[in-house]
Design a protein around this motif. Structure first.
Motif, PDB file in Angstrom:
ATOM      1  N   SER A   1       0.748  -1.281   0.135  1.00  0.00           N
ATOM      2  CA  SER A   1      -0.155  -0.063  -0.114  1.00  0.00           C
ATOM      3  C   SER A   1       0.944   1.298  -0.010  1.00  0.00           C
ATOM      4  N   PHE A   2       2.113   1.125   0.577  1.00  0.00           N
ATOM      5  CA  PHE A   2       3.049   2.177   0.720  1.00  0.00           C
ATOM      6  C   PHE A   2       3.612   2.584  -0.654  1.00  0.00           C
ATOM      7  N   GLY A   3       3.779   1.531  -1.331  1.00  0.00           N
ATOM      8  CA  GLY A   3       4.567   1.647  -2.425  1.00  0.00           C
ATOM      9  C   GLY A   3       3.499   2.088  -3.692  1.00  0.00           C
ATOM     10  N   GLN A   4       2.166   1.603  -3.528  1.00  0.00           N
ATOM     11  CA  GLN A   4       1.285   1.989  -4.539  1.00  0.00           C
ATOM     12  C   GLN A   4       0.862   3.177  -4.530  1.00  0.00           C
ATOM     13  N   MET A   5       0.970   3.915  -3.018  1.00  0.00           N
ATOM     14  CA  MET A   5       0.612   5.170  -2.992  1.00  0.00           C
ATOM     15  C   MET A   5       1.599   6.245  -3.501  1.00  0.00           C
TER      16      MET A   5
ATOM     17  N   LEU B   1      10.503   3.502  -9.317  1.00  0.00           N
ATOM     18  CA  LEU B   1      10.378   3.338  -7.797  1.00  0.00           C
ATOM     19  C   LEU B   1      10.801   2.135  -7.105  1.00  0.00           C
ATOM     20  N   PHE B   2      11.652   2.214  -6.062  1.00  0.00           N
ATOM     21  CA  PHE B   2      12.081   1.192  -5.294  1.00  0.00           C
ATOM     22  C   PHE B   2      11.689   1.208  -3.732  1.00  0.00           C
ATOM     23  N   VAL B   3      11.088   0.239  -3.396  1.00  0.00           N
ATOM     24  CA  VAL B   3      10.458   0.415  -2.027  1.00  0.00           C
ATOM     25  C   VAL B   3      11.078  -0.763  -1.191  1.00  0.00           C
ATOM     26  N   ARG B   4      11.498  -0.783   0.174  1.00  0.00           N
ATOM     27  CA  ARG B   4      11.906  -1.970   0.834  1.00  0.00           C
ATOM     28  C   ARG B   4      11.481  -1.611   2.389  1.00  0.00           C
ATOM     29  N   TYR B   5      10.862  -2.646   2.914  1.00  0.00           N
ATOM     30  CA  TYR B   5      10.601  -2.655   4.249  1.00  0.00           C
ATOM     31  C   TYR B   5      11.678  -3.764   4.925  1.00  0.00           C
ATOM     32  N   ILE B   6      12.488  -3.364   5.952  1.00  0.00           N
ATOM     33  CA  ILE B   6      13.307  -4.316   6.674  1.00  0.00           C
ATOM     34  C   ILE B   6      12.819  -4.615   8.007  1.00  0.00           C
ATOM     35  N   GLU B   7      12.746  -5.534   8.493  1.00  0.00           N
ATOM     36  CA  GLU B   7      12.240  -5.841   9.729  1.00  0.00           C
ATOM     37  C   GLU B   7      13.219  -5.804  10.683  1.00  0.00           C
ATOM     38  N   ILE B   8      13.035  -4.743  11.465  1.00  0.00           N
ATOM     39  CA  ILE B   8      14.018  -4.265  12.515  1.00  0.00           C
ATOM     40  C   ILE B   8      14.563  -5.392  13.515  1.00  0.00           C
ATOM     41  N   ALA B   9      13.814  -6.358  14.096  1.00  0.00           N
ATOM     42  CA  ALA B   9      14.297  -7.284  14.834  1.00  0.00           C
ATOM     43  C   ALA B   9      15.396  -8.429  14.083  1.00  0.00           C
ATOM     44  N   THR B  10      14.972  -8.631  12.799  1.00  0.00           N
ATOM     45  CA  THR B  10      15.691  -9.662  12.281  1.00  0.00           C
ATOM     46  C   THR B  10      16.563  -9.382  11.075  1.00  0.00           C
TER      47      THR B  10
ATOM     48  N   GLU C   1      11.829  -7.104   2.410  1.00  0.00           N
ATOM     49  CA  GLU C   1      11.052  -7.279   1.196  1.00  0.00           C
ATOM     50  C   GLU C   1      11.311  -6.029   0.427  1.00  0.00           C
ATOM     51  N   THR C   2      11.266  -6.335  -0.904  1.00  0.00           N
ATOM     52  CA  THR C   2      11.340  -5.307  -1.970  1.00  0.00           C
ATOM     53  C   THR C   2      10.392  -5.249  -3.072  1.00  0.00           C
ATOM     54  N   ARG C   3       9.940  -3.853  -3.165  1.00  0.00           N
ATOM     55  CA  ARG C   3       9.146  -3.998  -4.597  1.00  0.00           C
ATOM     56  C   ARG C   3       9.770  -2.936  -5.563  1.00  0.00           C
TER      57      ARG C   3
END
Length: 237
Positions: free
Chosen positions: A199-203, A216-225, A229-231
């Motif tokens: 949803s963030f990337g689409q916005m 456009l490049f989007v990445r969410y990195i899990e802080i704990a591990t 994930e990349t789009r």
């Protein structure tokens, strides 16, 4: 500083140029980054993002139409251990190589300045995300000419320790369209970070100017591990 709506920021500027967003997801679980490129010339628009290792690089969509590759073909994103580097040029490699030799983000960027693309002298914008032991911080930098004077380089670094959930910062190269293009001014804009990676990337993609947006490049990195994930969104398909 007021928190701005990122969709409105993008929709209200037909040509922010290249932009970096870094922040933390609203649930506090993810370090978030996005990088986009836009173009006015056929050479700038003839590009796509492709994955390369843990990062990405720009590539000519139609190699036969590639003119000058010097400022448009580069690796915007590279990963060095627990650090993710995001920039709008080949200073990604400078930061990677010098930080790998124990220099700091700022020290690495002291070897570089704005782009040599007179009369715009496009700013070099850079970001670095650092995840360690469940903690997260990031920094952003801009190297720009002194109001279009190439004899003077202004250097600014902004560091954000333990960022708040649902908040981020947005820095881009141009205040808007023009000839010459007006360089970004001030500190990075505080913006809302909402939704999951899709949803963030689409916005972001939907609110970039349809005529000028390229990739456009989007990445969410899990802080704990540290898992991510990349789009990637490319106008050229």
């Amino acid at each position: 500083m007021d928190k701005r709506n990122l969709a409105q920021e993008l929709a209200g500027n037909s040509y922010p140029g290249r932009g970096i967003v870094i922040g933390k997801s609203a649930d506090g679980k993810y370090a978030v980054t996005a990088y986009f490129i836009m173009g006015r010339s056929s050479n700038s628009r003839n590009r796509v993002f492709v994955e390369e290792g843990e990062g990405i690089r720009t590539q000519a969509f139609d190699p036969s139409k590639l003119e000058d590759p010097s400022l448009i073909i580069y690796a915007p994103v590279r990963v060095l251990g627990n650090k993710t580097i995001v920039t709008n040029g080949d200073q990604t490699d400078t930061i990677y190589e010098l930080m790998d030799k124990q220099q700091t983000f700022e020290q690495a960027l002291r070897t570089r300045e704005f782009e040599p693309d007179a009369p715009n002298y496009t700013p070099r914008i850079s970001g670095i995300m650092h995840l360690e032991n469940g903690g997260y911080n990031y920094a952003m930098s801009i190297l720009k000419s002194a109001d279009g004077d190439p004899d003077s380089c202004h250097r600014f670094t902004f560091a954000y320790q333990n960022p708040k959930a649902g908040e981020g910062h947005f820095i881009h190269t141009y205040m808007g369209d023009g000839n010459p293009l007006p360089s970004f001014e001030g500190e990075p804009k505080k913006v809302e970070i909402e939704g999951d990676i899709d949803s963030f990337g689409q916005m972001l993609w939907e609110n970039l100017n349809e005529e000028n947006k390229v990739s456009l490049f989007v990445r969410y990195i899990e802080i704990a591990t540290g898992k991510y994930e990349t789009r990637i969104y490319n106008k050229n398909q």
